[in-house]
Design a protein around this motif. Structure first.
Motif, PDB file in Angstrom:
ATOM      1  N   SER A 401     -12.960  -8.660  -2.153  1.00 46.70           N
ATOM      2  CA  SER A 401     -12.602  -7.244  -2.187  1.00 46.70           C
ATOM      3  C   SER A 401     -12.406  -6.722  -0.769  1.00 46.70           C
ATOM      4  N   TRP A 402     -11.683  -5.618  -0.672  1.00 40.35           N
ATOM      5  CA  TRP A 402     -11.441  -5.035   0.655  1.00 40.35           C
ATOM      6  C   TRP A 402     -12.728  -4.528   1.274  1.00 40.35           C
ATOM      7  N   GLU A 403     -13.644  -4.049   0.471  1.00 46.05           N
ATOM      8  CA  GLU A 403     -14.934  -3.613   1.006  1.00 46.05           C
ATOM      9  C   GLU A 403     -15.689  -4.789   1.604  1.00 46.05           C
ATOM     10  N   ARG A 404     -15.652  -5.939   0.895  1.00 44.22           N
ATOM     11  CA  ARG A 404     -16.344  -7.117   1.407  1.00 44.22           C
ATOM     12  C   ARG A 404     -15.650  -7.667   2.649  1.00 44.22           C
ATOM     13  N   LEU A 405     -14.312  -7.618   2.664  1.00 34.67           N
ATOM     14  CA  LEU A 405     -13.580  -8.057   3.861  1.00 34.67           C
ATOM     15  C   LEU A 405     -13.960  -7.206   5.069  1.00 34.67           C
ATOM     16  N   HIS A 406     -14.092  -5.899   4.836  1.00 33.77           N
ATOM     17  CA  HIS A 406     -14.488  -5.016   5.938  1.00 33.77           C
ATOM     18  C   HIS A 406     -15.893  -5.363   6.431  1.00 33.77           C
ATOM     19  N   ASP A 407     -16.817  -5.615   5.499  1.00 37.19           N
ATOM     20  CA  ASP A 407     -18.185  -5.962   5.892  1.00 37.19           C
ATOM     21  C   ASP A 407     -18.211  -7.283   6.658  1.00 37.19           C
ATOM     22  N   GLU A 541      -5.123  -1.597  -4.341  1.00 35.06           N
ATOM     23  CA  GLU A 541      -5.199  -0.924  -5.629  1.00 35.06           C
ATOM     24  C   GLU A 541      -5.364   0.587  -5.511  1.00 35.06           C
ATOM     25  N   ASP A 542      -6.040   1.074  -4.510  1.00 39.33           N
ATOM     26  CA  ASP A 542      -6.248   2.514  -4.406  1.00 39.33           C
ATOM     27  C   ASP A 542      -6.166   2.945  -2.947  1.00 39.33           C
ATOM     28  N   GLU A 543      -6.300   4.260  -2.719  1.00 44.71           N
ATOM     29  CA  GLU A 543      -6.146   4.825  -1.382  1.00 44.71           C
ATOM     30  C   GLU A 543      -7.233   4.346  -0.434  1.00 44.71           C
ATOM     31  N   GLU A 544      -8.454   4.177  -0.942  1.00 43.98           N
ATOM     32  CA  GLU A 544      -9.552   3.720  -0.084  1.00 43.98           C
ATOM     33  C   GLU A 544      -9.281   2.310   0.439  1.00 43.98           C
ATOM     34  N   GLN A 545      -8.728   1.450  -0.398  1.00 40.95           N
ATOM     35  CA  GLN A 545      -8.379   0.108   0.041  1.00 40.95           C
ATOM     36  C   GLN A 545      -7.248   0.156   1.063  1.00 40.95           C
ATOM     37  N   THR A 546      -6.305   1.077   0.872  1.00 43.56           N
ATOM     38  CA  THR A 546      -5.207   1.227   1.833  1.00 43.56           C
ATOM     39  C   THR A 546      -5.744   1.589   3.212  1.00 43.56           C
ATOM     40  N   GLU A 547      -6.710   2.516   3.264  1.00 44.61           N
ATOM     41  CA  GLU A 547      -7.292   2.907   4.552  1.00 44.61           C
ATOM     42  C   GLU A 547      -8.033   1.746   5.202  1.00 44.61           C
ATOM     43  N   THR A 548      -8.746   0.959   4.375  1.00 43.69           N
ATOM     44  CA  THR A 548      -9.461  -0.193   4.928  1.00 43.69           C
ATOM     45  C   THR A 548      -8.493  -1.196   5.528  1.00 43.69           C
ATOM     46  N   ALA A 549      -7.392  -1.480   4.807  1.00 43.32           N
ATOM     47  CA  ALA A 549      -6.396  -2.429   5.307  1.00 43.32           C
ATOM     48  C   ALA A 549      -5.763  -1.926   6.601  1.00 43.32           C
ATOM     49  N   LYS A 550      -5.450  -0.639   6.651  1.00 38.19           N
ATOM     50  CA  LYS A 550      -4.845  -0.079   7.868  1.00 38.19           C
ATOM     51  C   LYS A 550      -5.823  -0.145   9.030  1.00 38.19           C
ATOM     52  N   LYS A 551      -7.111   0.168   8.766  1.00 36.87           N
ATOM     53  CA  LYS A 551      -8.101   0.135   9.839  1.00 36.87           C
ATOM     54  C   LYS A 551      -8.220  -1.272  10.413  1.00 36.87           C
ATOM     55  N   LEU A 552      -8.344  -2.285   9.536  1.00 35.96           N
ATOM     56  CA  LEU A 552      -8.463  -3.660  10.015  1.00 35.96           C
ATOM     57  C   LEU A 552      -7.226  -4.073  10.792  1.00 35.96           C
ATOM     58  N   ASP A 580     -14.110   6.205  11.509  1.00 39.09           N
ATOM     59  CA  ASP A 580     -13.143   6.663  10.517  1.00 39.09           C
ATOM     60  C   ASP A 580     -11.741   6.251  10.937  1.00 39.09           C
ATOM     61  N   LEU A 581     -10.901   5.988   9.958  1.00 41.41           N
ATOM     62  CA  LEU A 581      -9.518   5.573  10.233  1.00 41.41           C
ATOM     63  C   LEU A 581      -8.755   6.645  11.002  1.00 41.41           C
ATOM     64  N   HIS A 582      -9.030   7.918  10.695  1.00 38.02           N
ATOM     65  CA  HIS A 582      -8.229   9.006  11.261  1.00 38.02           C
ATOM     66  C   HIS A 582      -8.444   9.189  12.760  1.00 38.02           C
ATOM     67  N   VAL A 583      -9.522   8.656  13.307  1.00 42.73           N
ATOM     68  CA  VAL A 583      -9.749   8.789  14.757  1.00 42.73           C
ATOM     69  C   VAL A 583      -9.119   7.638  15.529  1.00 42.73           C
ATOM     70  N   LEU A 584      -8.601   6.617  14.826  1.00 46.97           N
ATOM     71  CA  LEU A 584      -7.970   5.489  15.501  1.00 46.97           C
ATOM     72  C   LEU A 584      -6.545   5.840  15.881  1.00 46.97           C
ATOM     73  N   THR A 585      -6.111   5.353  17.014  1.00 46.68           N
ATOM     74  CA  THR A 585      -4.733   5.538  17.456  1.00 46.68           C
ATOM     75  C   THR A 585      -4.018   4.198  17.448  1.00 46.68           C
ATOM     76  N   MET A 586      -2.707   4.259  17.265  1.00 42.49           N
ATOM     77  CA  MET A 586      -1.918   3.032  17.283  1.00 42.49           C
ATOM     78  C   MET A 586      -1.911   2.446  18.685  1.00 42.49           C
ATOM     79  N   PRO A 587      -2.124   1.139  18.807  1.00 37.94           N
ATOM     80  CA  PRO A 587      -2.094   0.517  20.141  1.00 37.94           C
ATOM     81  C   PRO A 587      -0.668   0.391  20.644  1.00 37.94           C
ATOM     82  N   PRO A 588      -0.472   0.095  21.941  1.00 43.52           N
ATOM     83  CA  PRO A 588       0.880  -0.198  22.432  1.00 43.52           C
ATOM     84  C   PRO A 588       1.450  -1.426  21.723  1.00 43.52           C
ATOM     85  N   ASN A 589       2.747  -1.482  21.634  1.00 43.49           N
ATOM     86  CA  ASN A 589       3.395  -2.609  20.977  1.00 43.49           C
ATOM     87  C   ASN A 589       3.206  -3.876  21.813  1.00 43.49           C
TER      88      ASN A 589
END
Length: 619
Positions: A401-407, A541-552, A580-589
């Motif tokens: 699961s995405w939660e387990r991947l994050h852990d 599957e849901d928005e929470e998983q989307t945020e986890t994937a984006k954060k990783l 939190d995901l919202h405090v992360l900024t995109m890195p340089p390319n």
């Protein structure tokens, strides 16, 4: 300790109220001591003339502090010299101001006042020349062959070898017949003699001479429509006895309060340090008794592994077998088959690994150094490696699961941070990859396989290496080429970033079997998706998983920056994963090319070499 804490609590409450009282009292005293407004005398520096009415310093005094005429507005240069600014950016240095006699000494820093006054009409200039009244001049450009005729009128700072500039008073030309080969280039009308670069000017209005002579201040009359001035008394403030006592009370009270807080804090700190010291000793004794690695003979290794009956896996540095120390204790034994050296490095490495105790680092139970036979005995982890879960043909029965991947990602990050900062000496792993991340029965990640690890001092930033080490696809650019910087703990950060991206993609970062060629190199494709605001197109599957994937993904892209100095430390990585995901900024390319078929073999955008101090590896 409980009694001490209670007493401190009862004592601190009145101290807080007393501090507030002192603060209010200090504010009131400060208000009482303040005099006048922002129109008090200013200087650009201690050696410059004082500036007060009718002049004012721009950006340091309000407009009402000066006489309402552009000529009375002064400013400070970059090197703290006083400047008189006039129209068209004309600038003169102010050397002295006599407020009683109403004159000002000016200096042209270019030593060519003709150039500043050319075609500039200063008829409204508030100053007059004490020596020469205002006059007009005409500047002519004449050929150099007539130089002897105009010698007395030649303007040296404007003349060149090809032509000479001459100046005549506009009220008549002395040598009218000799000006046929000249052309007029401009007129000057100013109350300043352009022949000098040091001069004194006088102003008639406003007249504050009487105020200055009486030791009073001069200012504009309130509500005056004709810019009239008036004198006013400048109070020389003297601190009264009452104010002295008040200030002394504030200082003394603050000092006593500070001493009390220091005493309370010091006692609390001392008690805390004593308890930490006792706890540290107890933990050390417990760790030493439970985790000190044992030395086994090769015969013991055979017995533990039941003569190498149960094979768990094989790598480039050895084969791993399942073993049993006792009825309840299972171990994984790695028999090394590609060991070089006389054994000293092996013993040193085992001695260092034996002191590592972290929930996210595989524990070394023992070792074997029996002649040419060498082995490492680790705790057994039933779920084997992370590789089998994220690369297992993408089977649903192996998916996490995405939660387990994050852990798992957070646990690996904390383990690497411990290796970098938590040990007595910094340990660089150099082979962070899914295959070397083992999972226990609760899927807690454990970093294993320290065969390529190196030790270095914690106060140094890089390590010297003669050859590259690691697994292709996870090796940092600086390990392969020093053009990207020196090898340091940031090399492990790069490998961790590649690990994160493989966890997100569920496949190798380089995979030429995918249908869409733009996805061959997953990190670059993932960056482009996030940069364009597109979805990553992976199992979510849901928005929470989307945020986890984006954060990783974002954290992974930060970690794989080409240059070590652009990558975060593992401490920062842990904070990003916990945040939190919202405090992360995109890195340089990190990719110079947008061509997805290059499979990651890109060249960094800026071919620079950022030097870091290099230290030798600790033997």
């Amino acid at each position: 300790m409980e009694r001490f804490t209670s007493g401190a609590h009862e004592f601190l409450i009145p101290m807080v109220f007393y501090s507030l009282f002192c603060l209010v009292l200090t504010v009131n005293v400060a208000g009482a001591v303040s005099i006048q407004d922002d129109c008090h005398e200013r200087r650009c520096n201690n050696h410059e003339p004082p500036v007060r009415f009718p002049f004012r310093l721009q950006d340091q005094q309000p407009p009402h502090c000066g006489y309402p005429h552009p000529g009375f507005q002064l400013s400070c240069s970059e090197n703290k010299q006083t400047l008189l600014k006039l129209p068209r950016s004309m600038k003169l240095l102010v050397k002295r101001i006599d407020y009683d006699a109403r004159w000002i000494n000016l200096y042209d820093p270019s030593r060519c006042l003709w150039r500043q006054l050319l075609d500039l009409n200063l008829s409204t200039f508030p100053f007059v020349d004490e020596i020469e009244p205002a006059a007009s001049y005409t500047l002519l450009n004449c050929s150099s062959q007539d130089e002897a005729l105009y010698k007395g009128n030649r303007v040296d700072c404007l003349s060149t070898s090809a032509s000479q500039i001459i100046a005549f008073r506009s009220d008549g030309y002395a040598y009218l017949d000799n000006l046929l080969n000249c052309s007029m280039i401009g007129n000057i009308s100013a109350p300043i003699s352009p022949y000098f670069f040091r001069f004194r000017l006088k102003w008639n209005k406003p007249d504050c001479g009487d105020c200055e002579a009486q030791g009073k201040g001069c200012r504009l009359k309130t509500n005056s429509t004709e810019d009239q001035t008036e004198c006013f008394y400048i109070p020389k403030h003297r601190i009264s006895v009452r104010e002295r006592l008040m200030i002394a009370g504030i200082v003394l009270g603050s000092l006593i309060l500070a001493m009390i807080f220091i005493a309370v804090g010091w006692r609390y700190y001392s008690e805390k340090k004593k308890k930490e010291g006792l706890l540290k000793i107890e933990m050390f004794l417990e760790d030493y008794r439970a985790f000190k690695p044992s030395r086994y003979s090769f015969a013991d290794v055979k017995r533990i592994t039941n003569h190498f009956k149960d094979k768990l896996g094989q790598g480039g540095y050895g084969t791993v077998f399942k073993g049993r120390l006792s009825t309840d204790i299972l171990v994984a034994v790695k028999v090394l088959n590609n060991f070089k050296g006389n054994g000293e490095e092996f013993i040193n490495e085992v001695g260092s690994m034996g002191r590592i105790h972290h929930v996210n680092v595989a524990r070394l139970v023992g070792f074997c150094a029996d002649g040419y036979d060498r082995a490492l005995v680790y705790e057994y982890l039933p779920n084997e490696s992370l590789e089998k879960f994220i690369f297992a043909a993408r089977g649903k029965d192996r998916s996490l699961s995405w939660e387990r991947l994050h852990d798992i990602a957070l646990g690996v990050a904390k383990g690497i941070e411990y290796l970098h900062q938590g040990c007595e000496q910094r340990i660089l792993h150099f082979d962070i990859k899914p295959h070397n991340i083992l999972l226990d029965h609760n899927f807690t990640p454990k970093i294993s396989d320290f065969g390529l690890a190196k030790l270095c001092s914690k106060d140094q930033s890089s390590i010297s290496m003669t050859t590259a080490r690691g697994t292709m696809g996870y090796i940092a650019p600086e390990v392969l080429s020093r053009n990207f910087g020196n090898v340091s703990y940031k090399s492990d950060v790069y490998s961790f970033g590649m690990l994160l991206l493989e966890m997100v993609g569920g496949r190798k970062n380089i995979d030429d079997t995918v249908e869409n060629t733009s996805q061959v190199y997953f990190p670059e494709w993932a960056y482009n998706c996030l940069d364009k605001g597109e979805e990553l197109g992976i199992r979510i599957e849901d928005e929470e998983q989307t945020e986890t994937a984006k954060k990783l993904t974002i954290v992974g892209l930060w970690c794989i920056q080409w240059y070590p100095v652009d990558r975060p430390s593992m401490k920062d990585v842990v904070q990003m994963l916990e945040g939190d995901l919202h405090v992360l900024t995109m890195p340089p390319n990190p990719f110079a090319s947008t061509d997805p078929t290059k499979m990651g073999a890109t060249i960094p955008r800026k071919p620079v070499n950022r030097e870091l101090p290099t230290i030798p590896e600790i033997e």
